[in-house]
Design a protein around this motif. Sequence first.
Motif, PDB file in Angstrom:
ATOM      1  N   LEU A   1      -6.836  -2.492  -8.173  1.00 46.25           N
ATOM      2  CA  LEU A   1      -5.466  -2.583  -7.911  1.00 46.25           C
ATOM      3  C   LEU A   1      -4.863  -0.997  -8.028  1.00 46.25           C
ATOM      4  O   LEU A   1      -3.881  -0.972  -6.924  1.00 46.25           O
TER       5      LEU A   1
ATOM      6  N   ARG B   1       7.213   2.974  -8.402  1.00 47.98           N
ATOM      7  CA  ARG B   1       7.492   2.498  -9.858  1.00 47.98           C
ATOM      8  C   ARG B   1       9.042   1.906  -9.724  1.00 47.98           C
ATOM      9  O   ARG B   1       9.125   0.757 -10.430  1.00 47.98           O
TER      10      ARG B   1
ATOM     11  N   LEU C   1      10.098   0.380  -7.178  1.00 46.08           N
ATOM     12  CA  LEU C   1       9.862  -1.042  -6.743  1.00 46.08           C
ATOM     13  C   LEU C   1       9.462  -2.395  -7.442  1.00 46.08           C
ATOM     14  O   LEU C   1       9.842  -3.416  -7.445  1.00 46.08           O
TER      15      LEU C   1
ATOM     16  N   LEU D   1       9.673  -6.830  -3.633  1.00 43.43           N
ATOM     17  CA  LEU D   1       8.469  -7.304  -3.940  1.00 43.43           C
ATOM     18  C   LEU D   1       8.624  -8.863  -4.479  1.00 43.43           C
ATOM     19  O   LEU D   1       7.421  -9.462  -4.423  1.00 43.43           O
TER      20      LEU D   1
ATOM     21  N   ALA E   1       7.077  -1.698   0.048  1.00 43.24           N
ATOM     22  CA  ALA E   1       6.887  -3.128  -0.569  1.00 43.24           C
ATOM     23  C   ALA E   1       5.884  -4.069   0.157  1.00 43.24           C
ATOM     24  O   ALA E   1       5.224  -4.759  -0.207  1.00 43.24           O
TER      25      ALA E   1
ATOM     26  N   SER F   1       2.439  -2.736  -0.643  1.00 44.17           N
ATOM     27  CA  SER F   1       2.061  -3.342  -1.702  1.00 44.17           C
ATOM     28  C   SER F   1       2.016  -4.805  -2.022  1.00 44.17           C
ATOM     29  O   SER F   1       0.997  -5.212  -2.474  1.00 44.17           O
TER      30      SER F   1
ATOM     31  N   THR G   1      -1.960 -11.014 -10.476  1.00 49.87           N
ATOM     32  CA  THR G   1      -1.985  -9.867  -9.444  1.00 49.87           C
ATOM     33  C   THR G   1      -0.541  -9.042  -9.461  1.00 49.87           C
ATOM     34  O   THR G   1      -0.542  -7.782  -9.766  1.00 49.87           O
TER      35      THR G   1
ATOM     36  N   SER H   1       0.021  -7.509 -12.678  1.00 47.42           N
ATOM     37  CA  SER H   1      -0.936  -6.378 -12.983  1.00 47.42           C
ATOM     38  C   SER H   1      -0.349  -5.169 -12.385  1.00 47.42           C
ATOM     39  O   SER H   1      -0.460  -4.108 -12.818  1.00 47.42           O
ATOM     40  N   LEU H   2       0.379  -5.481 -11.096  1.00 44.83           N
ATOM     41  CA  LEU H   2       0.745  -4.233 -10.471  1.00 44.83           C
ATOM     42  C   LEU H   2       2.062  -3.891 -11.300  1.00 44.83           C
ATOM     43  O   LEU H   2       2.322  -2.470 -11.502  1.00 44.83           O
ATOM     44  N   ARG H   3       3.019  -4.543 -11.658  1.00 43.49           N
ATOM     45  CA  ARG H   3       3.912  -4.193 -12.621  1.00 43.49           C
ATOM     46  C   ARG H   3       3.505  -3.473 -13.735  1.00 43.49           C
ATOM     47  O   ARG H   3       4.184  -2.190 -13.980  1.00 43.49           O
TER      48      ARG H   3
ATOM     49  N   LEU I   1       0.821  -1.718 -14.086  1.00 42.73           N
ATOM     50  CA  LEU I   1       0.050  -0.553 -13.693  1.00 42.73           C
ATOM     51  C   LEU I   1       1.018   0.614 -13.368  1.00 42.73           C
ATOM     52  O   LEU I   1       0.754   1.656 -13.682  1.00 42.73           O
ATOM     53  N   THR I   2       2.235   0.193 -12.815  1.00 45.23           N
ATOM     54  CA  THR I   2       3.261   1.525 -12.319  1.00 45.23           C
ATOM     55  C   THR I   2       4.353   1.623 -13.428  1.00 45.23           C
ATOM     56  O   THR I   2       5.285   2.260 -13.065  1.00 45.23           O
TER      57      THR I   2
ATOM     58  N   PRO J   1       4.667   6.326 -17.405  1.00 53.00           N
ATOM     59  CA  PRO J   1       4.053   6.715 -18.592  1.00 53.00           C
ATOM     60  C   PRO J   1       4.971   7.226 -19.961  1.00 53.00           C
ATOM     61  O   PRO J   1       5.673   7.711 -19.524  1.00 53.00           O
TER      62      PRO J   1
END
Lengths: 215, 215
Positions: A168, A205, A207, B103, B169, B172, B200, B203-205, B207-208, B211
């Motif tokens: 991903l 980020r 989005l 999204l 979007a 993605s 999925t 997971s994308l949320r 991931l982004t 940090p």
Amino acid sequence: MSVADIDHSSLMSAPDIGGILSCMARWEPDAVGRLQQAALELYAEHGYEQTTVAEIAARAGLSERTYFRHFADKREVLFHGSEQLQAAIVAAVEAAPASDAPLDAIATGLRRIAPFFDERRAHSLRRHAIVRSSRELQERELMKRGAMVAAVTAALQRRGADPAVAALAAESGATVFHLAYERWVADPAGRSYAEHVAETVASLRALTVAPAAVG
Amino acid sequence: MSVADIDHSSLMSAPDIGGILSCMARWEPDAVGRLQQAALELYAEHGYEQTTVAEIAARAGLSERTYFRHFADKREVLFHGSEQLQAAIVAAVEAAPASDAPLDAIATGLRRIAPFFDERRAHSLRRHAIVRSSRELQERELMKRGAMVAAVTAALQRRGADPAVAALAAESGATVFHLAYERWVADPAGRSYAEHVAETVASLRALTVAPAAVG
């Protein structure tokens, strides 16, 4: 020393991004460079479909045989350097601090390759217009994207990322790579590719922030 | 009434997703269905490269001429329904509440098309293995992905999204579409495609998420 003498295994594994980029940025005054230049000119003048390899070789003052020694087919001349670009991104992902989340490691990698684009802006813009003109060339570009996604996925897994997360992150990284490039090409201010990468990551980020509960 | 009689413009604009899906899910007992079945069998038995359109037509008990009336080339038989799938996703994006972020509108669209995959699981698994076996077929699949990204980008812009946000979007969304499909194909529990889409997107949320500052 010729290109064939380079030990590609050490090139790939060492995170010597600066070295890779300096090789890439240099416009080679040799057969490869002359063939690339001739192809760009002819594709722009007559269109990709209408141009033959024989014409490219003739414009470059070289033989068809020499062309095929460097490029597998009529498309590849526009993708020279893509392996090195991929190797540079992978090296940067591997060299990123262990504390970096997958997407941060990729963003670092993409910012590090900015000179490859910034130092050849005129060339990139001409090439971009040609690729957009041909379905065959778009297909080849998409296959290169797929190869890069696979290589970055593997690099993230070597850093310890879960396979599904790695896939991903690598796909999202390819989206950033691609859209930052589109923005860079269209930017009248000519800002660095690195700035467009940073902005595109920030947009991604924003989005994907979880939606607020709607009443 | 034949397929040619359908008014595609109204099909595209109306958010009648259920109607589109019921057309898609039905295994047509006609030329198209027989040609698809024959192609799947022959590609699995002898490989995609080794199979000719003449052989597919013969296995289906039809002429080559009939094949080419329905499919432009040897690849397209494996992509029948992709326009309707795209139309269904676009219709769902357009029908999503105006308050949905881009999204979220796409995630809704992808969950709505789940029956297209879930009701033809055995077919989808065979088709997936064949596409993976051929570079030509992967190229065609990537071009279909590109067409879907363009259509969803346009749909999001009609909803008022900024062009750059719409493009990001949609890209993605294509990543979610693709990786949820990969997970669905590989899922021994055979859970719905809709569940894999939801996971999925989550997971994308994750991931982004920006940090945390590292000391």
